[in-house]
Design a protein around this motif. Structure first.
Motif, PDB file in Angstrom:
ATOM      1  N   UNK A   3      39.965  39.101  54.280  1.00  0.00           N
ATOM      2  CA  UNK A   3      41.129  39.998  54.702  1.00  0.00           C
ATOM      3  C   UNK A   3      41.442  39.731  53.794  1.00  0.00           C
ATOM      4  N   UNK A   4      42.121  40.471  53.322  1.00  0.00           N
ATOM      5  CA  UNK A   4      43.590  40.235  52.123  1.00  0.00           C
ATOM      6  C   UNK A   4      44.935  40.160  52.691  1.00  0.00           C
ATOM      7  N   UNK A  10      45.121  42.996  44.702  1.00  0.00           N
ATOM      8  CA  UNK A  10      43.930  42.370  45.670  1.00  0.00           C
ATOM      9  C   UNK A  10      42.699  42.919  46.104  1.00  0.00           C
ATOM     10  N   UNK A  11      42.908  43.976  46.079  1.00  0.00           N
ATOM     11  CA  UNK A  11      41.604  45.371  46.439  1.00  0.00           C
ATOM     12  C   UNK A  11      40.837  45.472  45.768  1.00  0.00           C
ATOM     13  N   UNK A  12      40.948  44.694  44.700  1.00  0.00           N
ATOM     14  CA  UNK A  12      40.227  44.924  43.240  1.00  0.00           C
ATOM     15  C   UNK A  12      38.989  43.660  43.265  1.00  0.00           C
ATOM     16  N   UNK A  13      39.887  42.730  43.635  1.00  0.00           N
ATOM     17  CA  UNK A  13      39.197  41.239  43.829  1.00  0.00           C
ATOM     18  C   UNK A  13      38.113  41.256  45.388  1.00  0.00           C
ATOM     19  N   UNK A  53      40.803  35.053  52.115  1.00  0.00           N
ATOM     20  CA  UNK A  53      42.221  36.050  52.546  1.00  0.00           C
ATOM     21  C   UNK A  53      41.797  36.436  50.832  1.00  0.00           C
ATOM     22  N   UNK A  54      41.737  36.929  49.877  1.00  0.00           N
ATOM     23  CA  UNK A  54      42.468  36.948  48.891  1.00  0.00           C
ATOM     24  C   UNK A  54      44.351  37.699  48.735  1.00  0.00           C
ATOM     25  N   UNK A  55      44.820  36.094  48.200  1.00  0.00           N
ATOM     26  CA  UNK A  55      46.254  36.786  48.744  1.00  0.00           C
ATOM     27  C   UNK A  55      46.885  35.975  47.226  1.00  0.00           C
TER      28      UNK A  55
END
Length: 308
Positions: A3-4, A10-13, A53-55
């Protein structure tokens, strides 16, 4: 489970994370923009081996990174899984399989909200003030309360003026409870109908009264720093207090799991619930507070004072 959060970077990673997982043979389940609580719920609900989770929660807006959890949404920390992950990452192990993995999507937010609805049984109107940034948590709370006679009033994210509103100087609306938070890592500030902030341990005892009424005789875990103050009170409410050492989120999660506890309080005064898996779910705690307010037909300040 991947998730992110809603930060622009965040979307690129996220794309890199998904690509690496599939290339390594993992079955990646993408759940989109979610709160930390929804993310951990999805890891447990889908019986996943782990979650990423990308955060940048808890850091400035330009910060971005990865938050990883083990099965069941168990937090990782020093001495509780993180060391093993770091060692494996630095060992340059070969790919575990020659075959690529897979990637699919799952609407975690809908299922997560459905589990919260059973706690939201309204019988009378309530006015709730919320100062929180835009994001999945605020959106979920708005959607959950929309069909109920509980009215959610949004105020701007905390500034000096909003701090005065939260502290009770804004009398334009008679709020039954005032809530504020800034990100997933911060706790939630609760204020009663007079605008007076509620001590976290007093809030914990209020919630314990309601939860132990439904689950009498069940274990309740207490971080050591709170044991002297709360042990006797938990016994009087019908619970079985269990003290645990450690100060990390991983320590608290494991204590609830080991004792099969219905709730607990960590070193920072945050309330945790047992549910199906240990969780420090902000919206679940809010739901319990609103249910107590609705059920007792008394101001929040009186409910808190009852536990003194």
């Amino acid at each position: 489970v991947v998730g992110h959060d809603t930060r622009p970077a965040a979307r690129d990673l996220l794309a890199g994370v998904l690509s690496a997982l599939v290339r390594s043979g993992c079955r990646a389940v993408e759940i989109g923009p979610v709160s930390d609580d929804c993310f951990r719920f999805a890891v447990h609900h889908l019986e996943a081996d782990a979650g990423i989770r990308v955060t940048g929660d808890g850091h400035p807006s330009w910060w971005i990174g990865l938050d990883a959890v083990a099965a069941g949404g168990r937090p990782l920390s020093r001495g509780a899984g993180l060391d093993t992950w770091e060692s494996a990452a630095g060992s340059q192990l070969p790919r575990p399989t020659r075959h690529a993995g897979s990637r699919r999507s799952f609407q975690a937010t809908e299922v997560y909200q459905a589990t919260l609805k059973r706690h939201l049984l309204a019988s009378r109107p309530l006015n709730i003030s919320l100062a929180a940034p835009e994001g999945p948590e605020r959106d979920s709370l708005s959607q959950l309360l929309k069909p109920l006679p509980w009215t959610l009033h949004h105020v701007d994210a905390l500034t000096n003026d909003d701090s005065r509103r939260i502290s009770g100087q804004d009398r334009s609306v008679a709020y039954d409870v005032r809530l504020s938070w800034s990100n997933d890592r911060d706790g939630t500030l609760y204020c009663d109908e007079t605008g007076t902030p509620i001590d976290p341990t007093a809030l914990f005892l209020l919630l314990a009264r309601g939860i132990l009424f439904d689950h009498p005789g069940q274990p309740v875990v207490l971080a050591q720093r709170h044991a002297d103050r709360l042990t006797s009170a938990i016994r009087q409410l019908g619970g079985r207090p269990r003290t645990f050492p450690g100060t990390s989120r991983a320590d608290t999660w494991q204590a609830l799991k080991d004792h099969d506890a219905v709730m607990g309080i960590d070193d920072n005064g945050n309330t945790w619930c047992g549910e199906s898996a240990p969780t420090q779910d902000r919206l679940l705690i809010v739901a319990h507070v609103l249910r107590m307010l609705d059920h007792h037909h008394r101001p929040l300040s009186q409910l808190i004072a009852r536990n003194d």
